[in-house]
Enzyme design. Structure first.
Site, PDB file in Angstrom:
ATOM      1  N   THR A  13       6.255  11.744  19.225  1.00 45.14           N
ATOM      2  CA  THR A  13       6.716  10.528  19.848  1.00 45.14           C
ATOM      3  C   THR A  13       5.542   9.575  20.087  1.00 45.14           C
ATOM      4  O   THR A  13       4.534   9.965  20.671  1.00 45.14           O
ATOM      5  CB  THR A  13       7.428  10.825  21.178  1.00 45.14           C
ATOM      6  OG1 THR A  13       8.614  11.541  20.892  1.00 45.14           O
ATOM      7  CG2 THR A  13       7.786   9.578  21.948  1.00 45.14           C
ATOM      8  N   ASN A  40       6.248  23.138  27.145  1.00 44.29           N
ATOM      9  CA  ASN A  40       5.291  22.027  27.148  1.00 44.29           C
ATOM     10  C   ASN A  40       5.723  20.958  28.128  1.00 44.29           C
ATOM     11  O   ASN A  40       6.911  20.744  28.367  1.00 44.29           O
ATOM     12  CB  ASN A  40       5.105  21.467  25.730  1.00 44.29           C
ATOM     13  CG  ASN A  40       6.053  20.326  25.427  1.00 44.29           C
ATOM     14  OD1 ASN A  40       5.795  19.171  25.776  1.00 44.29           O
ATOM     15  ND2 ASN A  40       7.185  20.646  24.802  1.00 44.29           N
ATOM     16  N   GLY A  87       4.226  14.939  28.108  1.00 47.29           N
ATOM     17  CA  GLY A  87       4.390  13.609  28.709  1.00 47.29           C
ATOM     18  C   GLY A  87       3.949  12.486  27.795  1.00 47.29           C
ATOM     19  O   GLY A  87       3.385  11.489  28.261  1.00 47.29           O
ATOM     20  N   PHE A  88       4.175  12.649  26.503  1.00 47.17           N
ATOM     21  CA  PHE A  88       3.874  11.614  25.502  1.00 47.17           C
ATOM     22  C   PHE A  88       2.431  11.102  25.517  1.00 47.17           C
ATOM     23  O   PHE A  88       2.196   9.893  25.669  1.00 47.17           O
ATOM     24  CB  PHE A  88       4.785  10.376  25.671  1.00 47.17           C
ATOM     25  CG  PHE A  88       6.251  10.594  25.472  1.00 47.17           C
ATOM     26  CD1 PHE A  88       6.752  11.710  24.822  1.00 47.17           C
ATOM     27  CD2 PHE A  88       7.166   9.637  25.930  1.00 47.17           C
ATOM     28  CE1 PHE A  88       8.120  11.894  24.649  1.00 47.17           C
ATOM     29  CE2 PHE A  88       8.526   9.808  25.764  1.00 47.17           C
ATOM     30  CZ  PHE A  88       9.002  10.945  25.125  1.00 47.17           C
ATOM     31  N   SER A 142      13.221  13.626  26.083  1.00 47.94           N
ATOM     32  CA  SER A 142      12.093  14.457  26.501  1.00 47.94           C
ATOM     33  C   SER A 142      12.208  14.726  28.003  1.00 47.94           C
ATOM     34  O   SER A 142      12.491  13.818  28.788  1.00 47.94           O
ATOM     35  CB  SER A 142      10.769  13.760  26.222  1.00 47.94           C
ATOM     36  OG  SER A 142       9.755  14.418  26.952  1.00 47.94           O
ATOM     37  N   ASN A 196       9.810  15.369  29.942  1.00 50.37           N
ATOM     38  CA  ASN A 196       8.507  15.217  30.595  1.00 50.37           C
ATOM     39  C   ASN A 196       8.111  13.789  30.943  1.00 50.37           C
ATOM     40  O   ASN A 196       6.986  13.543  31.362  1.00 50.37           O
ATOM     41  CB  ASN A 196       7.422  15.848  29.713  1.00 50.37           C
ATOM     42  CG  ASN A 196       7.702  17.312  29.470  1.00 50.37           C
ATOM     43  OD1 ASN A 196       7.935  18.059  30.410  1.00 50.37           O
ATOM     44  ND2 ASN A 196       7.718  17.718  28.206  1.00 50.37           N
ATOM     45  N   THR A 197       9.010  12.822  30.724  1.00 52.68           N
ATOM     46  CA  THR A 197       8.742  11.449  31.155  1.00 52.68           C
ATOM     47  C   THR A 197       9.780  11.101  32.205  1.00 52.68           C
ATOM     48  O   THR A 197      10.986  11.154  31.911  1.00 52.68           O
ATOM     49  CB  THR A 197       8.819  10.471  29.952  1.00 52.68           C
ATOM     50  OG1 THR A 197       7.752  10.790  29.065  1.00 52.68           O
ATOM     51  CG2 THR A 197       8.686   9.018  30.387  1.00 52.68           C
ATOM     52  N   LYS A 236      17.720  11.325  19.405  1.00 54.26           N
ATOM     53  CA  LYS A 236      17.426  12.740  19.663  1.00 54.26           C
ATOM     54  C   LYS A 236      17.914  13.092  21.058  1.00 54.26           C
ATOM     55  O   LYS A 236      17.552  12.423  22.036  1.00 54.26           O
ATOM     56  CB  LYS A 236      15.924  12.998  19.547  1.00 54.26           C
ATOM     57  CG  LYS A 236      15.571  14.465  19.699  1.00 54.26           C
ATOM     58  CD  LYS A 236      14.205  14.767  19.147  1.00 54.26           C
ATOM     59  CE  LYS A 236      13.815  16.211  19.352  1.00 54.26           C
ATOM     60  NZ  LYS A 236      12.495  16.491  18.814  1.00 54.26           N
ATOM     61  N   ASN A 269      16.214  18.478  21.635  1.00 52.03           N
ATOM     62  CA  ASN A 269      14.879  18.522  22.217  1.00 52.03           C
ATOM     63  C   ASN A 269      14.712  19.851  22.973  1.00 52.03           C
ATOM     64  O   ASN A 269      15.571  20.728  22.887  1.00 52.03           O
ATOM     65  CB  ASN A 269      14.703  17.306  23.156  1.00 52.03           C
ATOM     66  CG  ASN A 269      13.268  16.804  23.135  1.00 52.03           C
ATOM     67  OD1 ASN A 269      12.326  17.591  23.237  1.00 52.03           O
ATOM     68  ND2 ASN A 269      13.092  15.506  23.016  1.00 52.03           N
ATOM     69  N   THR A 274       8.121  25.228  16.805  1.00 53.12           N
ATOM     70  CA  THR A 274       7.559  26.446  17.380  1.00 53.12           C
ATOM     71  C   THR A 274       7.370  27.551  16.329  1.00 53.12           C
ATOM     72  O   THR A 274       6.399  28.318  16.394  1.00 53.12           O
ATOM     73  CB  THR A 274       8.452  26.928  18.553  1.00 53.12           C
ATOM     74  OG1 THR A 274       8.605  25.832  19.464  1.00 53.12           O
ATOM     75  CG2 THR A 274       7.828  28.082  19.304  1.00 53.12           C
TER      76      THR A 274
END
Ligand SMILES: Cc1cc2nc3c(=O)[nH]c(=O)nc-3n(C[C@H](O)[C@H](O)[C@H](O)COP(=O)(O)O)c2cc1C
Length: 352
Positions: free
Chosen positions: A89, A114, A117-118, A182, A184-185, A217, A246, A317
């Site tokens: 990303t 993971n 966070g981009f 995602s 993580n944001t 996505k 994701n 992965t």
């Protein structure tokens, strides 16, 4: 070969190992090395060629987003036989991502957690790198560009941010992915909500003059009702396909006892991604292209996803645990399945 290397790589923390790989992969810029790799990892079966959202793919196996965020390993990835690579990303503005460590291995589960966070050098630099790619190599492999929101940009201004990235990158990708999933944001997943998604898609299609395929996505943690909303938005705004899925917040069924925060990928994700792929395929009567991603490690996994309704499959992965030969192994296995099923091509298999 990778079996020997893996214990050494796994002595490094995940991100250091990844940076080492980026460095070593520069050797693939040398033509003889590239040719050697292409020979070692060769499995070029015309029966695996297929056309999805009007693009020709050499084979259905793609690299998932996040592995080569900034297009630094293109020659290596192309030499080991991927049919497509998805860069990103990427965010419009450069940003550092979360503090390290932010990738964790769960070897017992063949999984990763993971919370990257981009981290991103920004859309301008990616555009520059993509403009320098050797054309003949880029002709063989389809290029996806996955776009996310800059963290500092408030959710209300997400549209402008996605449009800024898209406008800078639109001439370099074969297809584009809006990452609204995602974990993580902060707030990013709110963009999967109907009103926000409608606004985002409208804004992007307004600047998508050449009608490049735009995909979304999605997260594996959505309810079926939320997926229905997303599918409706996709239809309304002529979206070309969906990438499912994701990473997940869920820790169900893990043998390892990691308490790290972030998104889980790898084998434990397969069942949930498979469910989502199956659901979307049923809802859309298999008429809407699906790219399946989540815990695919083998040809059997890829084929299961295809039977559920996927046209293309991506891996991340599996590459960490199995090494580069996993791409060739999946392709060889799919060729065998095509022959065993008595069809002439993977497309025929998918459309049954
Ligand atoms: C370290 C790491 C970083 C990732 N970064 C991104 C990303 O930047 N954008 C994205 O859309 N997905 C990202 N993903 C998710 C993958 O693209 C993929 O959807 C997910 O890992 C499930 O596939 P897998 O089980 O084959 O890994 C990342 C995954 C990992 C493990």
């Amino acid at each position: 070969m990778y079996k020997l290397l893996r214990p050494l790589l796994f002595k490094l923390d995940s991100e250091s190992a990844h940076h080492l790989l980026i460095k070593v992969s520069q050797l693939a810029k040398l033509a003889p090395i590239r040719q050697l790799l292409s020979t070692i990892y060769a499995h070029n079966d015309p029966a695996l060629k297929l056309k999805v959202f009007d693009l020709n793919f050499d084979n259905p196996i793609g690299l998932a987003a996040g592995f080569d965020k900034e297009c630094q390993m293109f020659e290596l990835l192309s030499a080991i036989g991927f049919g497509s690579v998805e860069f990103g990303t990427i965010t419009a503005q450069p940003q550092p991502g979360n503090p390290r460590p932010r990738i964790f291995r769960l070897p017992e589960d063949e999984a990763l957690i993971n919370r990257m966070g981009f981290p991103s050098q920004g859309a301008d630099l990616l555009a520059k790198r993509l403009s320098l790619l050797p054309r003949n190599a880029a002709d063989r492999i389809r290029i996806g560009i996955n776009i996310g929101k800059t963290k500092a940009v408030p959710i209300e201004r997400a549209q402008e941010d996605y449009v800024a990235s898209f406008s800078k990158l639109k001439e370099y990708g074969d297809y584009f992915v809006l990452n609204v999933s995602s974990p993580n944001t902060p707030e990013l997943r709110m963009l999967q909500e109907r009103t926000r998604l409608n606004d985002l898609l409208r804004a992007l299609q307004a600047v998508n003059i050449d009608q490049a395929p735009l995909l979304i996505k999605v997260a594996p943690d959505l309810s079926y009702a939320e997926i229905d909303d997303i599918l409706e938005c996709c239809q309304q705004h002529s979206i070309s396909g969906i990438i499912a899925t994701n990473t997940t917040f869920s820790r169900d069924g893990l043998k390892s006892s990691s308490s790290e925060r972030g998104g889980l990928s790898g084998r434990p994700l397969f069942a949930r991604s498979y469910d989502i792929v199956s659901y979307i395929a049923k809802r859309t009567e298999r008429k809407f292209p699906i790219v399946a991603v989540g815990g695919v490690f083998s040809a059997e996994d890829a084929y299961k996803m295809m039977q559920a309704g996927a046209s293309l499959v991506q891996v991340y992965t599996a590459l960490v645990y199995e090494g580069p030969a996993v791409v060739m192994r999946i392709k060889r296995g799919l060729s065998k399945i095509v022959a065993q099923e008595g069809v002439s091509s993977i497309s025929e298999l998918i459309s049954r």
